[in-house]
Scaffold this motif. Structure first.
Motif, PDB file in Angstrom:
ATOM      1  N   VAL A 219       2.899 -49.784  51.703  1.00 55.71           N
ATOM      2  CA  VAL A 219       1.580 -49.537  51.115  1.00 55.71           C
ATOM      3  C   VAL A 219       1.435 -50.327  49.809  1.00 55.71           C
ATOM      4  O   VAL A 219       2.393 -50.476  49.053  1.00 55.71           O
ATOM      5  CB  VAL A 219       1.374 -48.023  50.880  1.00 55.71           C
ATOM      6  CG1 VAL A 219       2.453 -47.434  50.002  1.00 55.71           C
ATOM      7  CG2 VAL A 219       0.028 -47.735  50.285  1.00 55.71           C
ATOM      8  N   VAL A 221       0.183 -50.648  46.150  1.00 52.46           N
ATOM      9  CA  VAL A 221      -0.239 -49.821  45.018  1.00 52.46           C
ATOM     10  C   VAL A 221      -1.468 -50.469  44.397  1.00 52.46           C
ATOM     11  O   VAL A 221      -1.389 -51.564  43.834  1.00 52.46           O
ATOM     12  CB  VAL A 221       0.898 -49.682  43.976  1.00 52.46           C
ATOM     13  CG1 VAL A 221       0.383 -49.005  42.705  1.00 52.46           C
ATOM     14  CG2 VAL A 221       2.080 -48.914  44.566  1.00 52.46           C
ATOM     15  N   GLU A 226      -1.804 -44.236  45.041  1.00 51.59           N
ATOM     16  CA  GLU A 226      -0.720 -44.925  45.762  1.00 51.59           C
ATOM     17  C   GLU A 226       0.541 -44.978  44.917  1.00 51.59           C
ATOM     18  O   GLU A 226       1.647 -44.901  45.453  1.00 51.59           O
ATOM     19  CB  GLU A 226      -1.121 -46.347  46.160  1.00 51.59           C
ATOM     20  CG  GLU A 226      -2.164 -46.422  47.262  1.00 51.59           C
ATOM     21  CD  GLU A 226      -3.546 -46.682  46.721  1.00 51.59           C
ATOM     22  OE1 GLU A 226      -3.655 -47.205  45.595  1.00 51.59           O
ATOM     23  OE2 GLU A 226      -4.530 -46.354  47.413  1.00 51.59           O
TER      24      GLU A 226
END
Ligand code: CTP
Ligand code: MG
Length: 234
Positions: A219, A221, A226
């Motif tokens: 993922v 950020v 996040e």
């Protein structure tokens, strides 16, 4: 092709062939911290530390170049030293865009490099298996390989607030980094202009790019949410 079939770092006489470029020069506007995103705390250390440490420990990577935000070159080098990351060979001042930062970092990658892996510092959780997948794909004859994930949501094309079209999501993937390329192919492609990832430049230059399975832990950020999510995985 030798480089894709080995897991050890250096082969005597062959030199250093797989280089990693870490794009860390963004300002992190959407995160809105005081310091650039790469230097925001993730656990005990700056965000940048996590991906650099994982590249250092990777059996697939021989050397690393970091593109740092202007004024943050020295902290980046000191961080690498603190972490004992001997593979970090250079730290350059990044540019105004991601593509420009990659272009500047590539200038520090020696001519005899065979493969370049480009990774976003903003994706700290970098699994070794993903590096293995993108690099193995190059050994199968592709110019580039990117990690991708299927899309769960329905995707629509819009013009302003008007929906124009619903896209076939089965033909779409979300693309992450690390992205791997044959070094000469990437070098030529980055001269051609801008793009939100390196693959788009290589595609535009006529390069053949394959997609391999990505990882949800990669993922990016972007906001505090996040950052907290990735922090919970450490
Ligand atoms: N990046 C870079 N040089 C730039 C812009 C971005 O090296 N001029 C890097 C970022 O450091 C990040 C990656 O590219 O690791 C992806 O960019 P993004 O997530 O957009 O980071 P930022 O540009 O820093 O964030 P924002 O867009 O919110 O300012
Ligand atoms: Mg950005």
């Amino acid at each position: 092709m030798l480089f894709a079939h080995r897991k050890s770092g250096h082969i005597t006489g062959q030199g250093t062939s797989t280089w990693a470029v870490v794009a860390a020069a963004g300002s992190g506007e959407r995160l809105g911290a005081e310091q650039p995103k790469a230097f925001v705390r993730l656990g005990e250390l700056p965000l940048l530390a996590e991906s650099v440490r994982r590249l250092e420990e990777s059996a697939w990577v021989d050397a690393i170049v970091i593109a740092a935000p202007p004024g943050w070159e020295e902290p980046a080098i000191l961080l690498a030293e603190e972490l004992g990351c001997g593979k970090v060979s250079a730290c350059v001042t990044g540019g105004a865009t991601r593509a420009e930062s990659v272009r500047l970092a590539l200038a520090e990658v020696p001519e005899d490099a065979v493969v370049v892996v480009v990774h976003d510092a903003a994706r700290p959780f970098l699994p070794e298996e993903v590096l293995e997948r993108v690099l193995t794909a190059l050994g199968e004859g592709w110019d580039g390989a990117v990690p991708g994930l299927p899309i769960a949501d329905t995707v629509k094309r819009v013009e302003g607030d008007r929906v124009v079209e619903t896209l076939d999501r089965s033909a779409l993937v979300i693309v992450q980094t690390p992205q791997a390329f044959l070094a000469p192919v990437l070098r030529r492609a980055v001269e051609l202009g801008e793009g939100t990832d390196c693959s788009s430049l290589v595609e535009r230059a006529g390069g053949r790019v394959t997609v391999v399975p990505g990882d949800p832990r990669l993922v990016k950020v972007t906001t505090k949410a996040e950052l907290e999510l990735v922090e919970s995985w450490l």
